[in-house]
Design an enzyme around this catalytic site. Sequence first.
Site, PDB file in Angstrom:
ATOM      1  N   GLY A 159      -3.712  -1.723  -2.307  1.00 30.00           N
ATOM      2  CA  GLY A 159      -2.280  -1.610  -2.624  1.00 30.00           C
ATOM      3  C   GLY A 159      -2.031  -2.069  -4.056  1.00 30.00           C
ATOM      4  O   GLY A 159      -2.958  -2.485  -4.749  1.00 30.00           O
ATOM      5  N   TYR A 218     -15.890   3.011  10.258  1.00 29.93           N
ATOM      6  CA  TYR A 218     -14.430   2.982  10.101  1.00 29.93           C
ATOM      7  C   TYR A 218     -13.776   3.279  11.455  1.00 29.93           C
ATOM      8  O   TYR A 218     -12.916   2.530  11.943  1.00 29.93           O
ATOM      9  CB  TYR A 218     -14.045   4.021   9.047  1.00 29.93           C
ATOM     10  CG  TYR A 218     -12.581   4.128   8.709  1.00 29.93           C
ATOM     11  CD1 TYR A 218     -11.737   3.036   8.785  1.00 29.93           C
ATOM     12  CD2 TYR A 218     -12.054   5.345   8.278  1.00 29.93           C
ATOM     13  CE1 TYR A 218     -10.395   3.156   8.459  1.00 29.93           C
ATOM     14  CE2 TYR A 218     -10.722   5.468   7.947  1.00 29.93           C
ATOM     15  CZ  TYR A 218      -9.895   4.381   8.032  1.00 29.93           C
ATOM     16  OH  TYR A 218      -8.571   4.503   7.710  1.00 29.93           O
ATOM     17  N   ILE A 273       1.393   3.714   2.481  1.00 28.01           N
ATOM     18  CA  ILE A 273       2.304   3.857   3.632  1.00 28.01           C
ATOM     19  C   ILE A 273       3.222   2.638   3.720  1.00 28.01           C
ATOM     20  O   ILE A 273       4.427   2.760   3.934  1.00 28.01           O
ATOM     21  CB  ILE A 273       1.517   4.049   4.950  1.00 28.01           C
ATOM     22  CG1 ILE A 273       0.693   5.346   4.890  1.00 28.01           C
ATOM     23  CG2 ILE A 273       2.475   4.087   6.155  1.00 28.01           C
ATOM     24  CD1 ILE A 273      -0.110   5.667   6.151  1.00 28.01           C
ATOM     25  N   THR A 309     -12.260  -6.948   7.519  1.00 27.50           N
ATOM     26  CA  THR A 309     -10.798  -6.846   7.425  1.00 27.50           C
ATOM     27  C   THR A 309     -10.238  -6.150   8.658  1.00 27.50           C
ATOM     28  O   THR A 309      -9.267  -6.603   9.256  1.00 27.50           O
ATOM     29  CB  THR A 309     -10.393  -6.015   6.184  1.00 27.50           C
ATOM     30  OG1 THR A 309     -10.980  -6.620   5.047  1.00 27.50           O
ATOM     31  CG2 THR A 309      -8.896  -5.938   6.017  1.00 27.50           C
ATOM     32  N   GLY A 352       0.830  -1.212   0.000  1.00 29.13           N
ATOM     33  CA  GLY A 352       0.000   0.000   0.000  1.00 29.13           C
ATOM     34  C   GLY A 352       0.856   1.250   0.000  1.00 29.13           C
ATOM     35  O   GLY A 352       2.092   1.187  -0.086  1.00 29.13           O
ATOM     36  N   ASP A 407       0.030  -8.710   1.459  1.00 26.80           N
ATOM     37  CA  ASP A 407      -0.908  -7.683   0.980  1.00 26.80           C
ATOM     38  C   ASP A 407      -1.882  -8.364   0.014  1.00 26.80           C
ATOM     39  O   ASP A 407      -1.458  -9.151  -0.828  1.00 26.80           O
ATOM     40  CB  ASP A 407      -0.137  -6.573   0.242  1.00 26.80           C
ATOM     41  CG  ASP A 407      -0.944  -5.297   0.102  1.00 26.80           C
ATOM     42  OD1 ASP A 407      -0.472  -4.243   0.538  1.00 26.80           O
ATOM     43  OD2 ASP A 407      -2.070  -5.355  -0.454  1.00 26.80           O
TER      44      ASP A 407
END
Length: 322
Positions: free
Chosen positions: A36, A149, A12, A95, A10, A31
């Site tokens: 990403g 979130y 970061i 997730t 991704g 990942d």
Amino acid sequence: MKILVTGGAGFIGSHLCDLLISKGEEVVVIDDLSTGSLENIAHLNSHPRFEYHVDTILNTDLMDLLIAKCDCVVHLAAAVGVKYVLENPLSSIETNILGTETALKTANKYGKKIIVASTSEVYGKHMHAPLKEDDNLIYGPPSTMRWSYAASKLVDEFTALAYYRTKKLDTIIIRCFNTIGPRQTGLYGMVVPRFIQQALRDDPITVFGDGTQTRTFTYIDDVTTAIYKLLTCGKGAGEVVNIGGTEEITIADLAKKIKELANSNSEIVFIPYDKAYGKDFEDMMRRVPSVEKLQALTGYAPETSLDEILLKTIEYFRAKAY
Ligand code: UDP
């Protein structure tokens, strides 16, 4: 050290891999490429101290294998971006909650240090500044999906803190504020890449709401430096730590600044929130971090100025020929 970076392809994560490799560390990435991309880590593929696995963090067998062979974990894999979370509410919650539970449980099984990425979203609807790690958190109702979130990341924080308190797991929770730089995509809603691409194409720059909402922006290299310092400073277990820049700007002024710095002829347009995000959307009107705790633990705080951050990012998108 051998470090597992979940979400390492991704925005970061891939920059963190670059920093870790430059420090002589060994890096293992997992990942699922949901947000990403392999392009972000393509330049590392043949490096002898780098390996990656395209898979989900919900694959408990693989997570067990990878965490067992690493010295520590930086857990960045998550559903990120307000737009992405609004469009994928169920998988985002799964997730963020189940994936983090797997990462923490497995890190605990092998006694490995783990940094867990949370987000400034968890602060919710505050109007005061700066936001400190022990501030109260203020959310809207669950019918306003945005708050899922924050709530899912907050469950991650509680889980990490519970592992620390009950099992003495060496864990640090980081709350990242709006992070900006090369490789970030505007596809999932992030304002700076969107404004820059609009400015470079002379398309209208789309300010959502009346533009009085504020943010602070942090340069990606400052964020990865802070993460590495937290990983290696030997302090901070069981702590929640803000990572963010402190130069506050309204989104309307950000649009003007980007237009100016990019020498753009774009018009700046204001779009009501319901047109931008659909019904029942609520924005965070102000978000400025206190970085006192980060500074106290590591002797470091992000230092790149907003103009510098924007110029570097404009340069990147210009080179990509947008
Ligand atoms: N925003 C905007 N235009 C866009 C994208 C975002 O005005 O094209 C606004 C958004 O409504 C919010 C701020 O910019 O007030 C930051 O949005 P972003 O999604 O980057 O991150 P957030 O801080 O909301 O998580």
